[in-house]
Design a protein around this motif. Sequence first.
Motif, PDB file in Angstrom:
ATOM      1  N   PRO A 122      24.044 -64.214  66.290  1.00  0.00           N
ATOM      2  CA  PRO A 122      22.655 -64.121  66.772  1.00  0.00           C
ATOM      3  C   PRO A 122      21.748 -65.232  66.255  1.00  0.00           C
ATOM      4  CG  PRO A 122      23.259 -62.214  65.413  1.00  0.00           C
ATOM      5  CD  PRO A 122      24.506 -62.962  65.709  1.00  0.00           C
ATOM      6  N   THR A 123      22.039 -65.761  65.074  1.00  0.00           N
ATOM      7  CA  THR A 123      21.164 -66.799  64.522  1.00  0.00           C
ATOM      8  C   THR A 123      21.273 -68.104  65.298  1.00  0.00           C
ATOM      9  OG1 THR A 123      22.938 -67.155  62.950  1.00  0.00           O
ATOM     10  CG2 THR A 123      21.008 -65.952  62.155  1.00  0.00           C
ATOM     11  N   GLU A 124      22.426 -68.292  65.961  1.00  0.00           N
ATOM     12  CA  GLU A 124      22.617 -69.549  66.694  1.00  0.00           C
ATOM     13  C   GLU A 124      22.008 -69.524  68.090  1.00  0.00           C
ATOM     14  OE1 GLU A 124      27.067 -70.154  64.783  1.00  0.00           O
ATOM     15  OE2 GLU A 124      26.787 -69.303  66.772  1.00  0.00           O
ATOM     16  N   ILE A 179      17.409 -60.306  67.184  1.00  0.00           N
ATOM     17  CA  ILE A 179      17.827 -61.574  67.780  1.00  0.00           C
ATOM     18  C   ILE A 179      16.582 -62.319  68.222  1.00  0.00           C
ATOM     19  CG2 ILE A 179      18.116 -60.687  70.122  1.00  0.00           C
ATOM     20  CD1 ILE A 179      20.664 -62.477  70.250  1.00  0.00           C
ATOM     21  N   GLU A 180      16.683 -63.649  68.284  1.00  0.00           N
ATOM     22  CA  GLU A 180      15.539 -64.439  68.715  1.00  0.00           C
ATOM     23  C   GLU A 180      15.253 -64.186  70.196  1.00  0.00           C
ATOM     24  OE1 GLU A 180      13.318 -66.616  67.625  1.00  0.00           O
ATOM     25  OE2 GLU A 180      13.886 -66.475  65.513  1.00  0.00           O
ATOM     26  N   SER A 181      13.996 -64.140  70.523  1.00  0.00           N
ATOM     27  CA  SER A 181      13.625 -63.992  71.922  1.00  0.00           C
ATOM     28  C   SER A 181      13.761 -65.333  72.635  1.00  0.00           C
ATOM     29  CB  SER A 181      12.185 -63.507  72.010  1.00  0.00           C
ATOM     30  OG  SER A 181      11.689 -63.736  73.285  1.00  0.00           O
ATOM     31  N   VAL A 182      14.175 -65.280  73.890  1.00  0.00           N
ATOM     32  CA  VAL A 182      14.270 -66.526  74.655  1.00  0.00           C
ATOM     33  C   VAL A 182      13.220 -66.561  75.757  1.00  0.00           C
ATOM     34  CG1 VAL A 182      16.660 -67.108  74.204  1.00  0.00           C
ATOM     35  CG2 VAL A 182      16.113 -65.479  76.005  1.00  0.00           C
ATOM     36  N   LEU A 220      12.807 -61.312  67.998  1.00  0.00           N
ATOM     37  CA  LEU A 220      11.892 -62.031  67.133  1.00  0.00           C
ATOM     38  C   LEU A 220      11.104 -63.046  67.935  1.00  0.00           C
ATOM     39  CD1 LEU A 220      14.457 -62.656  64.283  1.00  0.00           C
ATOM     40  CD2 LEU A 220      12.808 -60.799  64.463  1.00  0.00           C
ATOM     41  N   ASN A 221       9.844 -63.173  67.580  1.00  0.00           N
ATOM     42  CA  ASN A 221       8.933 -64.119  68.240  1.00  0.00           C
ATOM     43  C   ASN A 221       8.739 -63.827  69.721  1.00  0.00           C
ATOM     44  OD1 ASN A 221       8.642 -65.503  65.844  1.00  0.00           O
ATOM     45  ND2 ASN A 221      10.472 -66.725  66.262  1.00  0.00           N
TER      46      ASN A 221
END
Lengths: 371, 152, 158, 358
Positions: free
Chosen positions: B32-34, B93-96, B119-120
Amino acid sequence: MIETVGSTADGDLIINIGPQHPATHGVLHLVVTLHGETIKKVEPHLGYIHRSIEKMCESLTYRQYIYVTSRMDYLSSHINNHACSLIVEKGLQIEVPPRAQVIRVLMDELTRIASHELWWGAMAMDLGAFTPFFHAFREREVINDIMEETCGARLTMNYLLPGGVLDDIHPNFQRKVKDFIKLFKSKIDEYDEMVTGNIIFQSRMKDVGYISAADAISFGCSGPTLRGSGVSCDVRKIYPYEIYDKLDFEEVLESGGDSFARYMVRIREMKQSIRIIEQLIDNIPEGEFQAKTKAVLKLPKGEFYQRVETARGEFGIYIVSEGGTTPYRIKFRSPGFSNLSALDHMARGGKIGDLVAMMGTLDLVIPDIDR
Amino acid sequence: MDQEALKIAITALLPSASVEEGTEWLTINIEPTEWLSLAQQLRNDEFLLFDYLFCVTCVDWKTHVSMVYHLSSTTFRHNMVVKAKLDKAKPEIESVSKIWRTAELHEREQYEMFGVQFLNHPDLRLLILPDGWEGKNPMLKDFDDPINMIKL
Amino acid sequence: MFLVNYIKEIFGALKSLMVGMRRTLFYFTNHKQIITEQYPDNRATLKLADRFKGEVVMPHDENNEHRCTGCTACELACPNGTIKVVTKFDITPEGKKKKAIDKLVYHLELCTMCNLCITACPSDAIVMAQTFEHSVFDRNQLTKVLNKEGSKIMEGIE
Amino acid sequence: MWSFSEIANMIHTWLNDTFSPTLVTIIEMVIMGVLVISLFAVLGLILVIMERKVSAWMQIRLGPNRVGPKGIFQSAADTLKLLMKEAMTPNGADKFLFNFAPYLAIIVAMLLMAPIVFAKDFTMWDLNIGVLYVSAVSSLSVISILMAGWASNNKYSLLGAMRSGAQIVSYELSAGLAILTVVVLTGTLNLNEIILSQQNGWWIFKGHIPIIISFLIFIIAVTAETNRAPFDLAEAESELTAGFHTEYSGMKFALFFLAEYVNVFIVCAIGATLFLGGWMPFHIGNWEGFNHIMDYIPSSLWFFGKTFFLIFLIMWFRWTFPRLRIDQLLNLEWKYLLPISMVNLLIVTAMAILGWHF
């Protein structure tokens, strides 16, 4: 939490369009921030008819879950069912007999015309012209009668099974479809007379709800909404399923990107559907209408994705199977949900009247969004 | 680009991604970080140009949760699937939504149904569930609603 | 030039309006085009398609016999638990116990007319009827028992 | 044949012979009031059923056909239903204004009835400034709409009322200018005299193209002034649910409804009077025989026939066209109708001075 009452700190009005509102054609709730008549923000508020179909499907077998999908986008229920059948056939490698394939495509296109008819009437009604609604229903009823005779129901047909269709076409089917084509061709020009050419209608639609091609792609729009911005995206052409790759039809593209372009795409699409039907109606091959399938269908372990082109855009089914009789996880990618996400972008800076026109051209079906 | 070429291009972008075999479309598993940096590259690379995110799915595997992103390119017409395994206790997980704007609504749906924190994300609120919803996320496998469930 | 365009614009607009008005006037004066069906009055002539899915019924012959063996295939096929088969054991003349249906309970209020039970039935015991006026004042009336009082299974159906 | 004026005179003489002059005035006023109210009721009933039938036939439907033969009592049944409904007042509403607005609407409509010439020598109040009176009083109707919209404490109503305010104020201008063209040609503000000036031909025939243009402008402007589609932005059911009368129910709603129809009748009556010769029969040049036959048709029939033709025209618009947007509506007025009607008025004035009309 969405603030749904009163006004903002800047003195802008907050207006609730929906859940019960004549223009939303269902229980869509839009919280609109207005500066005078100008729209500053549109926030959709969903869930009023959410039935969690995805969760329901996790306990239904691969024959049973088809009927639930008719209740999502009820105007193109047959095309939704088509996707469900295709994904099971893809997973089990069932060969569908040619007769069944042709019948399926014929029904798809009839459904598409019926859906666009209803959209056309409702769209004109949103803009304040009542009469076209009834004129659209005149043709739509004919399609519904054809459906009723062959499938046994008018709206949620449940006519498909993995491996074919439920029943052979009715003996009257071909004759009635030909009659319908004749009727439709004589009436389609009236649509232009009543609505398309009308100066008031054109000024209401042109340069309203503009969305550029790049934005439309980014917002995940599909179907006529994306094609109205000039992006080719017809699943029938790009990722053909059934016999669409053997058929001769055009993908309708308009470059305007505004409401009028989306309107024209749908109007022209109806004519293309008629073209497909004309090619097929005399050439329905003889033979079986159903492939032999096992009594219990078990999808092999793995993941499957199938997309089809419904009247509203790209409808996708994503199934995660653990090898059992029911899906482990099923996800429906509904066209309406993504198209709705572009509404805020389109509507900003427009008037309330424009919002109604935009919702009309997006052709939102609320159960499709809420699932 | 066909699947083999895609595979080479993607592994060049992100060597740590593992490719799943025997799938219809190229499927890769990532951490998830990538995800955010990969997403940016997938969207902007001139030979990949995955500009169309058409399906965002979350799958509850009981031991973990995984996010599935279906991507396609409107220019090259190739498709691919990106999967990210998330921690069950604290799925993040980061939001896209900045890259594909459709993700905003899709992520909100997955957030309330599975409890995945994006996130974000500009506006991570309940979309479908009623305001003030408390309790478990309804699409999880261990969700049980004794009041509203219709038992036959 | 501006003036010419201005006037042209006005005439174009007026013409487009006239075209629409001509169409509505046509329908206003041509009453033969009216397509209204006066539903409750035309019951006598109303013919529904023979495949129309109205509700599930179990046909009985003149000896009050049906074809249902009580195999519960329909119950399993149904996606939302519309059908419940209640079985009992009959004693045949030879003294053997034989499974038969006591009641086939059908919940019309849950039925979505998906036709799966009909296709699942191995002995064609149930069919779709063409009735459609199902509204009642009490939802209990929608729960129906399909087999008639005192009916039994036809000879030779296994 | 008995004409309205003869009957009126008969009653007047009989009353004068029997009672004292003060009593006669009072009795005549009462009779007048009763007549106006019953005319209101009859007009409402007729126009509602007419609208429903017209819309139905244009929409390839049958329309109301259950109550009475061919459904002619449908609007009576509707009225009965509306009467029995609860008249609600919303919680946050300004009670007095909210309840007063529908009555104001109906009072304005009643006042407008006064100078209309229904038949030969038959008018309630033979006013020498009839045209001025009509255009002055008709602008009051916007107050009732604004009042209703503001007092409802509903944002939809408020938006509807604001739209209506902008709309009626601006369309008043071109309607007034269109009326002025006829006034310029006749040189009088008295409606009776305007009709008499059309003895040798209606203005629409003898006024050349400028009068036809002003007739068109008049029809468009009054359609907007009465809040009828395609200018029904104050109601705009697909945008504002029902606009300024969203919160009204029962008889209070019915009063708005009635006022709208009566307003339509009045503006059409004015249009018929100014451009189509009021109760004047249709004459063609020197065809004596034809003209005689036309004269046999009672003058009241001529008047109502012309009025109902115009009403049909306005209904025809409503069931054909989509609705305009608010900025387009104002554009139409300020960029098209107003300049055209101003130039038109100049031309007509020149025409009147030089005597170019027939």
